[in-house]
Design a protein around this motif. Sequence first.
Motif, PDB file in Angstrom:
ATOM      1  N   ILE A   1      14.323   9.138  14.390  1.00 48.75           N
ATOM      2  CA  ILE A   1      13.815   9.565  13.082  1.00 48.75           C
ATOM      3  C   ILE A   1      13.039   8.428  12.420  1.00 48.75           C
ATOM      4  N   GLU A   2      13.586   7.226  12.460  1.00 47.82           N
ATOM      5  CA  GLU A   2      12.895   6.083  11.864  1.00 47.82           C
ATOM      6  C   GLU A   2      11.577   5.800  12.573  1.00 47.82           C
ATOM      7  N   GLY A   3      11.539   5.998  13.889  1.00 48.04           N
ATOM      8  CA  GLY A   3      10.289   5.823  14.623  1.00 48.04           C
ATOM      9  C   GLY A   3       9.219   6.795  14.170  1.00 48.04           C
ATOM     10  N   GLU A   4       9.605   8.033  13.879  1.00 46.35           N
ATOM     11  CA  GLU A   4       8.633   9.011  13.385  1.00 46.35           C
ATOM     12  C   GLU A   4       8.137   8.635  11.987  1.00 46.35           C
ATOM     13  N   VAL A   5       9.013   8.080  11.158  1.00 51.59           N
ATOM     14  CA  VAL A   5       8.592   7.627   9.828  1.00 51.59           C
ATOM     15  C   VAL A   5       7.587   6.488   9.971  1.00 51.59           C
ATOM     16  N   PHE A   6       7.847   5.565  10.887  1.00 49.38           N
ATOM     17  CA  PHE A   6       6.925   4.458  11.118  1.00 49.38           C
ATOM     18  C   PHE A   6       5.581   4.961  11.631  1.00 49.38           C
ATOM     19  N   ARG A   7       5.590   5.943  12.527  1.00 45.75           N
ATOM     20  CA  ARG A   7       4.332   6.475  13.054  1.00 45.75           C
ATOM     21  C   ARG A   7       3.524   7.175  11.963  1.00 45.75           C
ATOM     22  N   ALA A   8       4.218   7.922  11.102  1.00 51.20           N
ATOM     23  CA  ALA A   8       3.524   8.604  10.007  1.00 51.20           C
ATOM     24  C   ALA A   8       2.930   7.589   9.025  1.00 51.20           C
TER      25      ALA A   8
ATOM     26  N   ASP B   1      -4.006  20.918  17.804  1.00 50.24           N
ATOM     27  CA  ASP B   1      -4.394  20.798  19.212  1.00 50.24           C
ATOM     28  C   ASP B   1      -3.348  20.064  20.040  1.00 50.24           C
ATOM     29  N   ASP B   2      -2.592  19.173  19.414  1.00 47.12           N
ATOM     30  CA  ASP B   2      -1.575  18.404  20.139  1.00 47.12           C
ATOM     31  C   ASP B   2      -0.239  19.121  20.217  1.00 47.12           C
ATOM     32  N   GLY B   3      -0.118  20.285  19.648  1.00 48.00           N
ATOM     33  CA  GLY B   3       1.147  21.014  19.641  1.00 48.00           C
ATOM     34  C   GLY B   3       1.680  21.141  18.221  1.00 48.00           C
ATOM     35  N   ILE B   4       2.967  21.017  18.079  1.00 51.31           N
ATOM     36  CA  ILE B   4       3.597  21.138  16.769  1.00 51.31           C
ATOM     37  C   ILE B   4       3.611  19.767  16.103  1.00 51.31           C
ATOM     38  N   PRO B   5       2.996  19.629  14.925  1.00 53.21           N
ATOM     39  CA  PRO B   5       2.994  18.317  14.266  1.00 53.21           C
ATOM     40  C   PRO B   5       4.375  17.966  13.726  1.00 53.21           C
ATOM     41  N   ARG B   6       4.674  16.687  13.775  1.00 53.80           N
ATOM     42  CA  ARG B   6       5.956  16.209  13.265  1.00 53.80           C
ATOM     43  C   ARG B   6       5.830  15.670  11.847  1.00 53.80           C
ATOM     44  N   TRP B   7       4.609  15.393  11.413  1.00 55.81           N
ATOM     45  CA  TRP B   7       4.350  14.936  10.044  1.00 55.81           C
ATOM     46  C   TRP B   7       2.920  15.306   9.672  1.00 55.81           C
ATOM     47  N   SER B   8       2.658  15.255   8.376  1.00 60.66           N
ATOM     48  CA  SER B   8       1.289  15.410   7.888  1.00 60.66           C
ATOM     49  C   SER B   8       1.050  14.339   6.832  1.00 60.66           C
ATOM     50  N   VAL B   9      -0.179  13.849   6.793  1.00 58.65           N
ATOM     51  CA  VAL B   9      -0.552  12.759   5.905  1.00 58.65           C
ATOM     52  C   VAL B   9      -1.657  13.258   4.986  1.00 58.65           C
ATOM     53  N   ASP B  10      -1.483  13.070   3.697  1.00 62.98           N
ATOM     54  CA  ASP B  10      -2.503  13.397   2.703  1.00 62.98           C
ATOM     55  C   ASP B  10      -2.779  12.134   1.899  1.00 62.98           C
ATOM     56  N   GLN B  11      -3.856  11.423   2.272  1.00 62.05           N
ATOM     57  CA  GLN B  11      -4.138  10.137   1.640  1.00 62.05           C
ATOM     58  C   GLN B  11      -4.631  10.292   0.209  1.00 62.05           C
ATOM     59  N   GLU B  12      -5.352  11.371  -0.086  1.00 59.10           N
ATOM     60  CA  GLU B  12      -5.834  11.553  -1.456  1.00 59.10           C
ATOM     61  C   GLU B  12      -4.684  11.767  -2.428  1.00 59.10           C
TER      62      GLU B  12
ATOM     63  N   GLU C   1       0.816  -1.215   0.000  1.00 54.80           N
ATOM     64  CA  GLU C   1       0.000   0.000   0.000  1.00 54.80           C
ATOM     65  C   GLU C   1       0.850   1.265   0.000  1.00 54.80           C
ATOM     66  N   LEU C   2       2.114   1.146   0.421  1.00 59.23           N
ATOM     67  CA  LEU C   2       2.991   2.315   0.520  1.00 59.23           C
ATOM     68  C   LEU C   2       3.916   2.472  -0.690  1.00 59.23           C
ATOM     69  N   ARG C   3       3.828   1.595  -1.680  1.00 61.76           N
ATOM     70  CA  ARG C   3       4.769   1.654  -2.811  1.00 61.76           C
ATOM     71  C   ARG C   3       4.617   2.915  -3.636  1.00 61.76           C
TER      72      ARG C   3
ATOM     73  N   TYR D   1      -1.004   6.819   8.016  1.00 61.27           N
ATOM     74  CA  TYR D   1      -1.460   6.734   6.627  1.00 61.27           C
ATOM     75  C   TYR D   1      -2.241   5.446   6.371  1.00 61.27           C
ATOM     76  N   LEU D   2      -1.752   4.331   6.937  1.00 61.68           N
ATOM     77  CA  LEU D   2      -2.400   3.036   6.736  1.00 61.68           C
ATOM     78  C   LEU D   2      -3.576   2.805   7.674  1.00 61.68           C
ATOM     79  N   GLY D   3      -3.701   3.633   8.726  1.00 64.19           N
ATOM     80  CA  GLY D   3      -4.767   3.434   9.706  1.00 64.19           C
ATOM     81  C   GLY D   3      -4.475   2.269  10.627  1.00 64.19           C
ATOM     82  N   ARG D   4      -3.227   2.050  10.956  1.00 67.35           N
ATOM     83  CA  ARG D   4      -2.805   0.943  11.828  1.00 67.35           C
ATOM     84  C   ARG D   4      -1.985   1.467  12.992  1.00 67.35           C
ATOM     85  N   ASP D   5      -1.668   0.549  13.884  1.00 59.23           N
ATOM     86  CA  ASP D   5      -0.772   0.851  14.986  1.00 59.23           C
ATOM     87  C   ASP D   5       0.668   0.746  14.480  1.00 59.23           C
TER      88      ASP D   5
END
Length: 146
Positions: free
Chosen positions: A119-126, A79-90, A62-64, A130-134
């Motif tokens: 840094i890699e942890g933030e990439v995984f969280r973003a 509301d949570d403060g400064i975002p570390r990433w943003s996701v645009d699924q469209e 799904e991420l390819r 995007y995938l709607g998973r943990d």
Amino acid sequence: MAIFGRARRPAPRGRAARHGRHGREGRSPVVRPPLPPIDTRVERFDIAVGAAAEYLRSAWPELREVSFEIGRLPRATDDDGIPRWSVDQEAGRIVLYRIPIERLGRLHRVDEPQRRMMIEGEVFRAAAEYLGRDPWDLRPERFRFF
């Protein structure tokens, strides 16, 4: 003083070391010695994000087609403060913000491996958002031995 019947003469004045045998200056080498690669914080951040993104693309089909991009700062706080990433699924796009990730991340030890793992942890969280998973679901078999 004579050595074996010959008179000792003073040594002739030599030419400077940079002159060749014809009295001209030597030529400089065409290629300079190799310089160490420039290693900046921005480049290390790009490498860490790129490596984590390639790993996630190989593990999740799904991420390819998703574009992982790096921005300096978000446009506004949420509301949570400064975002570390943003996701645009469209648009199929994940933007990671370098300055908040580097400045607001808490490291156990201030060294390069810890910084890269953060840094890699933030990439995984973003990617998980995007995938709607943990984030732990992205690679569950890695942690099954613990």
